[in-house]
Design an enzyme around this catalytic site. Structure first.
Site, mmCIF file in Angstrom:
data_model
loop_
_atom_site.group_PDB
_atom_site.id
_atom_site.type_symbol
_atom_site.label_atom_id
_atom_site.label_comp_id
_atom_site.label_asym_id
_atom_site.label_seq_id
_atom_site.Cartn_x
_atom_site.Cartn_y
_atom_site.Cartn_z
ATOM 1 N N GLU A 1 -6.548 -10.482 -1.363
ATOM 2 C CA GLU A 1 -7.355 -10.230 -0.160
ATOM 3 C C GLU A 1 -8.841 -10.135 -0.519
ATOM 4 O O GLU A 1 -9.566 -9.272 -0.010
ATOM 5 C CB GLU A 1 -6.904 -8.933 0.546
ATOM 6 C CG GLU A 1 -5.422 -8.919 0.891
ATOM 7 C CD GLU A 1 -4.974 -7.691 1.677
ATOM 8 O OE1 GLU A 1 -5.826 -6.899 2.137
ATOM 9 O OE2 GLU A 1 -3.747 -7.516 1.834
ATOM 10 N N ASN B 1 2.047 -5.208 -3.170
ATOM 11 C CA ASN B 1 0.639 -5.504 -2.894
ATOM 12 C C ASN B 1 -0.118 -4.208 -2.615
ATOM 13 O O ASN B 1 0.369 -3.350 -1.873
ATOM 14 C CB ASN B 1 0.592 -6.408 -1.649
ATOM 15 C CG ASN B 1 -0.768 -7.028 -1.380
ATOM 16 O OD1 ASN B 1 -1.345 -7.669 -2.277
ATOM 17 N ND2 ASN B 1 -1.278 -6.878 -0.169
ATOM 18 N N GLU C 1 0.797 -1.234 0.000
ATOM 19 C CA GLU C 1 0.000 0.000 0.000
ATOM 20 C C GLU C 1 0.831 1.287 0.000
ATOM 21 O O GLU C 1 0.580 2.206 0.777
ATOM 22 C CB GLU C 1 -0.980 -0.018 1.181
ATOM 23 C CG GLU C 1 -1.903 -1.215 1.128
ATOM 24 C CD GLU C 1 -2.842 -1.344 2.328
ATOM 25 O OE1 GLU C 1 -2.878 -0.438 3.167
ATOM 26 O OE2 GLU C 1 -3.546 -2.357 2.411
ATOM 27 N N ASP D 1 -12.606 -9.925 -0.928
ATOM 28 C CA ASP D 1 -13.898 -9.950 -0.237
ATOM 29 C C ASP D 1 -14.814 -8.980 -0.954
ATOM 30 O O ASP D 1 -14.358 -8.014 -1.562
ATOM 31 C CB ASP D 1 -13.792 -9.679 1.274
ATOM 32 C CG ASP D 1 -13.008 -8.426 1.644
ATOM 33 O OD1 ASP D 1 -12.845 -7.528 0.794
ATOM 34 O OD2 ASP D 1 -12.563 -8.338 2.806
ATOM 35 N N HIS E 1 -10.622 -5.776 -2.490
ATOM 36 C CA HIS E 1 -11.688 -5.518 -1.516
ATOM 37 C C HIS E 1 -12.770 -4.746 -2.278
ATOM 38 O O HIS E 1 -12.646 -3.549 -2.511
ATOM 39 C CB HIS E 1 -11.166 -4.668 -0.354
ATOM 40 C CG HIS E 1 -10.129 -5.362 0.467
ATOM 41 N ND1 HIS E 1 -10.405 -6.489 1.216
ATOM 42 C CD2 HIS E 1 -8.816 -5.102 0.673
ATOM 43 C CE1 HIS E 1 -9.303 -6.879 1.854
ATOM 44 N NE2 HIS E 1 -8.317 -6.064 1.529
HETATM 45 O O1 9MR Z 1 -7.828 -7.901 8.378
HETATM 46 C C1 9MR Z 1 -6.889 -7.091 9.043
HETATM 47 C C2 9MR Z 1 -7.482 -6.552 10.336
HETATM 48 O O2 9MR Z 1 -7.681 -7.626 11.246
HETATM 49 C C3 9MR Z 1 -6.589 -5.494 10.930
HETATM 50 O O3 9MR Z 1 -7.225 -4.902 12.046
HETATM 51 C C4 9MR Z 1 -6.261 -4.461 9.891
HETATM 52 C C5 9MR Z 1 -5.340 -3.411 10.452
HETATM 53 O O4 9MR Z 1 -5.002 -2.460 9.520
HETATM 54 O O5 9MR Z 1 -5.646 -5.077 8.771
HETATM 55 C C6 9MR Z 1 -6.503 -5.948 8.134
HETATM 56 O O6 9MR Z 1 -5.894 -6.465 6.979
HETATM 57 C C7 9MR Z 1 -5.523 -5.505 5.983
HETATM 58 C C8 9MR Z 1 -4.316 -6.053 5.263
HETATM 59 O O7 9MR Z 1 -3.295 -6.344 6.174
HETATM 60 C C9 9MR Z 1 -3.811 -5.078 4.217
HETATM 61 N N1 9MR Z 1 -4.871 -4.678 3.305
HETATM 62 C C10 9MR Z 1 -6.106 -4.249 3.928
HETATM 63 C C11 9MR Z 1 -6.599 -5.286 4.917
HETATM 64 C C12 9MR Z 1 -7.949 -4.876 5.480
HETATM 65 O O8 9MR Z 1 -7.864 -3.720 6.229
#
Ligand code: 9MR
Length: 346
Positions: A273, A208, A165, A275, A245
């Site tokens: 990722e 990513n 990111e 969803d 997402h």
């Molecule tokens: O699913 C993850 C969640 O449990 C955490 O609280 C969050 C913190 O930023 O991160 C989520 O996973 C993220 C991933 O690591 C990177 N891309 C976005 C995902 C969703 O926020």
């Protein structure tokens, strides 16, 4: 079109070409096993040389519904949070690999491919990193963090999200203003990839990001230019992860074009990722089909197993409901890949 539906035509063309050339079909046609219709996501994805994975939370591995779905359906895992900087190096030079090891052990003991997530990210970053203002200090902290992660999981990680990111949202197509960008400048991503390659030469190294699925988006174009530049200068990058997402409408209509344009640069691409709000069957089918249509799209990961496991659980975006039962979107994904839902298995 689905790869399986392409095969007979390809096979036919090979046979004709071979016969025209005066040879025998048997010597030229690859001896492929007939397409088996599998009844789980991972097994069916494997029919076309792909994986189907999920984000995994270490603290849920003791939940038997969770772990039985995980081990029945998925042949790839990504640590949802356990390999992030905040967990792994909460204070400088003090490393905690316990939670990450639990994910790695789960993957190893069940033959699941493991994606490392993530080495360099501005979020879930401990405050001590964010407050470094000196470039030499931050560079050595970043490189040490990458090397420690790479060494710990060497031989067990198939692919690493080296940088996550790093591009800004909106119309600029430029970099996100993170501590790494602000203190180290544009070169930090290249530095991170070179450090990761030296530390674990066998792992695939990926960039990513989210909101880079639409080919017409400025953010997509910014990432594309970076990958093109890296490939042209020999900076070691092997893959690009598209988080995917999505809202209820699913992927943008250009998603397949985006995947295939990145692949044409000479990198593998993955959906990392996935969803989708409300988990519509058509939306999921479109996302899966975009990947199947691109030869170098070699895997799909959903971001959690049951709706209750999701970071956006209020939108019910996953393939299994809160009780662990298959949702219509599950059957849509499986049949889009060419599989057949098992009878009597919820
Ligand atoms: O699913 C993850 C969640 O449990 C955490 O609280 C969050 C913190 O930023 O991160 C989520 O996973 C993220 C991933 O690591 C990177 N891309 C976005 C995902 C969703 O926020």
């Amino acid at each position: 079109m689905h790869p399986h539906t392409r095969q007979p035509a390809l096979l036919g063309a090979l046979v004709v070409a071979t016969l025209l050339a005066g040879g025998t079909a048997a010597t030229a046609v690859p001896q492929e096993a007939p397409a088996v219709k599998a009844s789980t996501l991972g097994a069916q994805a494997a029919q076309s040389g792909r994986y189907f994975g999920t984000a995994v939370a270490a603290n849920k591995l003791g939940d038997s519904t969770y772990s039985s779905l995980l081990n029945r359906e998925f042949n790839q895992v990504t640590a949802e949070n356990e390999m992030k900087w905040q967990t792994v190096e909460p204070s400088r030079g003090s490393f905690n690999f316990g939670p990450g090891d639990r994910i790695a052990n789960q993957a190893t003991s069940h033959g699941q491919r493991l994606r490392g997530h993530t080495m360099v990210w501005h979020s879930q970053l401990p405050g001590w990193v964010g407050s470094i203002g000196d470039a030499n200090t931050l560079r050595s902290v970043m490189n040490n963090h990458i090397a420690q992660l790479a060494n710990r999981y060497k031989g067990r990680i198939h692919s690493w999200d080296v940088v996550n990111e790093a591009f800004a949202d909106g119309g600029s197509g430029g970099r996100r203003a993170t501590v790494f960008q602000n203190v180290l400048g544009d070169g930090y991503i290249e530095t991170a990839f070179r450090t990761a390659r030296t530390a674990d030469p066998a792992a695939k190294l990926c960039y990513n990001d989210y909101s880079i699925e639409d080919w017409n988006a400025a953010k997509t174009q910014g990432v594309y230019r970076m990958v093109r530049d890296f490939k042209s200068r020999g900076v070691p990058i092997d893959c690009v992860g598209f988080q995917a997402h999505f809202g209820a409408g699913g992927p943008p209509s250009t998603f397949r074009t985006t995947l295939s344009n990145f692949a044409a640069l000479g990198v593998d691409v993955q959906i990392t990722e996935l969803d989708i709000a409300q988990a519509g069957t058509g939306a999921y089918a479109n996302a899966v089909r975009a990947c199947l249509d691109v030869a170098r799209c070699n895997g799909i990961t959903v971001w959690g197993i049951r709706d209750s496991d999701s970071w956006r659980s209020g939108e019910n975006p996953l393939l299994f409901d809160r009780n662990g039962a298959k949702k219509p979107a599950y059957n849509s994904v499986l049949t889009t890949m060419g599989g057949t839902p098992a009878l009597g298995v919820r």
